[in-house]
Design a protein around this motif. Structure first.
Motif, short mmCIF file in Angstrom:
data_model
loop_
_atom_site.label_atom_id
_atom_site.label_comp_id
_atom_site.label_asym_id
_atom_site.label_seq_id
_atom_site.Cartn_x
_atom_site.Cartn_y
_atom_site.Cartn_z
N TYR A 6 -2.80 2.28 2.95
CA TYR A 6 -2.03 3.28 2.13
C TYR A 6 -2.50 4.70 2.46
CZ TYR A 6 -0.54 5.90 -2.33
OH TYR A 6 0.10 6.58 -3.35
N SER A 9 -2.68 12.40 2.03
CA SER A 9 -3.58 13.28 2.16
C SER A 9 -4.59 13.20 1.02
CB SER A 9 -3.04 14.72 2.26
OG SER A 9 -1.66 14.64 1.24
N PHE A 10 -3.96 12.71 -0.22
CA PHE A 10 -4.97 12.56 -1.55
C PHE A 10 -5.66 13.85 -1.77
CE2 PHE A 10 -4.39 8.45 0.61
CZ PHE A 10 -3.53 7.72 -0.49
N HIS A 17 -1.47 8.29 -7.62
CA HIS A 17 -1.92 7.42 -6.39
C HIS A 17 -2.77 6.28 -6.99
CE1 HIS A 17 -2.17 11.47 -4.56
NE2 HIS A 17 -1.32 11.07 -3.93
N GLY A 89 4.18 5.20 -1.91
CA GLY A 89 5.08 5.53 -3.39
C GLY A 89 6.36 6.26 -3.33
N ARG A 91 8.45 8.57 -5.87
CA ARG A 91 8.57 9.12 -7.16
C ARG A 91 10.10 9.48 -7.76
NH1 ARG A 91 4.01 13.39 -5.55
NH2 ARG A 91 5.03 12.58 -3.57
N HIS A 124 3.78 8.37 -14.46
CA HIS A 124 3.42 9.22 -13.30
C HIS A 124 4.18 9.81 -12.24
CE1 HIS A 124 0.28 5.77 -14.07
NE2 HIS A 124 -0.26 6.77 -14.73
N MET A 127 3.79 13.32 -11.35
CA MET A 127 2.53 13.81 -10.83
C MET A 127 2.60 14.18 -9.27
SD MET A 127 0.06 11.49 -12.80
CE MET A 127 0.19 11.26 -14.66
P1 ADP Z 1 1.47 14.12 -2.07
O1 ADP Z 1 2.73 13.78 -1.79
O2 ADP Z 1 1.25 14.31 -3.78
O3 ADP Z 1 0.78 15.22 -1.69
P2 ADP Z 1 0.17 12.09 -0.58
O4 ADP Z 1 0.51 12.73 0.62
O5 ADP Z 1 -1.27 12.19 -0.93
O6 ADP Z 1 0.69 13.22 -1.86
O7 ADP Z 1 1.05 10.87 -0.96
C1 ADP Z 1 0.68 9.53 -0.49
C2 ADP Z 1 1.73 8.71 -0.95
O8 ADP Z 1 1.56 8.36 -2.20
C3 ADP Z 1 3.42 9.29 -0.70
O9 ADP Z 1 3.92 7.97 -0.11
C4 ADP Z 1 3.40 9.49 -2.08
O10 ADP Z 1 5.03 9.64 -2.21
C5 ADP Z 1 2.81 8.82 -2.81
N1 ADP Z 1 2.64 9.74 -4.21
C6 ADP Z 1 2.09 10.56 -4.59
N2 ADP Z 1 1.91 10.92 -5.80
C7 ADP Z 1 2.40 9.73 -6.35
C8 ADP Z 1 2.97 9.30 -7.85
N3 ADP Z 1 2.24 10.24 -8.72
N4 ADP Z 1 3.42 8.22 -8.02
C9 ADP Z 1 3.83 7.31 -6.93
N5 ADP Z 1 3.43 7.56 -5.64
C10 ADP Z 1 3.09 8.93 -5.42
#
Ligand code: ADP
Length: 162
Positions: A6, A9-10, A17, A89, A91, A124, A127
């Motif tokens: 998975y 950038s977290f 997440h 994920g 959204r 979520h 978020m």
């Molecule tokens: P962001 O898009 O919030 O900057 P990341 O790059 O860390 O976050 O996202 C990593 C993965 O997690 C991506 O596929 C993103 O769509 C998914 N993701 C981020 N926030 C959520 C959430 N609230 N619910 C489901 N999936 C999420």
């Protein structure tokens, strides 16, 4: 054993997440949360070490989940980890175009690695790390959005800036 990765950038990890990770960990024997280690385009608030530490603390009760840093192509990482599945994920509609493009490009680069999308849970769906940082910057309530260790780290980050 089916291994999944998975990537993201977290910056920082949110309950959104964690929900995806928890659900993926119930499907796959092993899930690697791969934290991108980059100084490039995306402006990140937390360093790679900080983001990894926040993820590790938040995922202590997930025995089949490991948190690792990575650089380079995620498909190369998937091959190194022998992961057959890349978890992402979704959204809402706005995530779809970007994710579809990403999945199709990755499919060309590595047909042996499939991307699996988990729909965000209703609680979520709104978020987003970037919005949470904005709320924290104005001292808004974030405890329903991120685990306690992340809320504390965000407060500390903003306090150290003033
Ligand atoms: P962001 O898009 O919030 O900057 P990341 O790059 O860390 O976050 O996202 C990593 C993965 O997690 C991506 O596929 C993103 O769509 C998914 N993701 C981020 N926030 C959520 C959430 N609230 N619910 C489901 N999936 C999420």
């Amino acid at each position: 054993m089916v291994v999944a990765v998975y990537p993201g950038s977290f910056d920082p990890i949110t309950f959104g997440h964690i929900d995806i990770i928890t659900r993926a960990a119930a499907i796959f024997e092993k899930v690697y949360v791969a934290v991108v280690d980059t100084r490039s385009s995306k402006s990140l608030m937390f360093s790679t070490d900080e983001r990894i530490e926040l993820c590790k603390e938040a995922l202590l009760n997930h025995p089949n989940v490991d948190v690792i840093p990575y650089t380079g192509l995620t498909v190369d990482l998937a091959h190194r980890l022998e992961a057959k599945v890349m978890v992402r994920g979704l959204r809402m509609g706005s995530d779809f175009d970007y994710e579809f493009e990403l999945a199709l490009n990755n499919q060309k680069l590595a047909p042996d690695v499939d991307t699996m999308y988990l729909m965000a849970s209703l609680d979520h769906i709104y978020m987003k790390s970037s919005l949470i940082k904005e709320i924290a910057g104005f001292d808004g309530e974030i405890r329903h959005l991120v685990p306690n260790n992340v809320a504390v780290a965000l407060r500390d980050k903003y306090r150290s800036r003033v």
